[in-house]
Design a protein around this motif. Structure first.
Motif: not given
Length: 167
Positions: A28-33, A69-70, A64-65
Motif C-alpha cells: 500500500g505504501q509503495i502504491h501510494a508513493l 495497478i502498477v 502490485l504489477m
C-alpha cells in the motif's frame, strides 16, 4: 502542513488502507508513493523514500504489477526499470474490484456450487446445509453481478447511480 509531512501522512494512511483491499502495508505504501509521484520511480528510489529493503521493494512492486495497478516503464538509454501507478481513481477501483473478484468471490462461488452436490449423510442435515449454502451462493452471485456492472461501467453511469443513491 508542509508537503513532505502531507506526503508521509498520505503514504502511511494508504498503506493502512491497503490491508482492507487484501494487500500488505508495504504494498500500500509503495502504491501510494507511485500514485503521487509525478514521474515513474526506480526500485532504488522507492527503497530510499520508504526506507525498505531491496527484497521488500521488489517483492511488493511485483505483487502490485500482478494486481494490475502498477506498470513498468523503461527510459531510453537507462537500464533501470521504472514503475508508475495509474492516476485514474475510478479505473484503480475497477482494477482492485476485478482482482478481488478473481481472488475471493470466484473461488467462494465454486466452493458453494461444489458443496451443493452433497448427498450422503443425515437427510435433514443435508437439506439444511443445502439451504444455507444455496442462500449464500445466491447472495454471492448477486454481489458478483453488482461488481461486474461496476467493473464494466463508465464514469458517467457510475456517478449517475451514485448520485441517485445519495438522494
Amino acid at each position: 502542513m508542509q508537503y513532505d509531512e502531507a506526503k508521509q501522512k498520505f503514504i502511511q494512511a494508504w498503506g493502512t488502507l491497503g490491508s482492507a483491499w487484501g494487500i500488505n502495508k508495504a504494498m500500500g505504501q509503495i502504491h501510494a508513493l507511485l500514485l503521487i509521484s509525478e514521474e515513474p520511480l526506480s526500485t532504488e528510489e522507492v527503497m530510499e523514500e520508504l526506507h525498505i529493503s531491496r527484497g521488500n521493494a521488489n517483492m511488493n512492486i511485483r505483487a502490485l504489477m500482478d494486481w494490475g495497478i502498477v506498470h513498468k516503464e523503461f527510459k531510453p538509454g537507462d537500464r533501470k526499470e521504472y514503475f508508475k501507478a495509474d492516476k485514474d481513481v475510478l479505473e484503480l477501483a475497477r482494477q482492485v474490484s476485478r482482482e478481488r473478484r478473481r481472488r475471493e468471490i470466484e473461488p467462494v462461488m465454486r466452493v458453494l456450487e461444489d458443496v451443493q452436490q452433497v448427498n450422503e449423510g443425515d437427510q435433514k442435515s443435508i437439506e439444511h446445509f443445502k439451504k444455507v449454502t444455496g442462500d449464500l451462493g445466491e447472495f454471492t452471485q448477486q454481489v458478483d453481478g453488482a461488481l461486474d456492472k461496476f467493473i464494466r461501467s463508465d464514469k458517467n453511469w457510475f456517478f449517475q447511480v451514485l448520485l441517485k443513491l445519495m438522494r
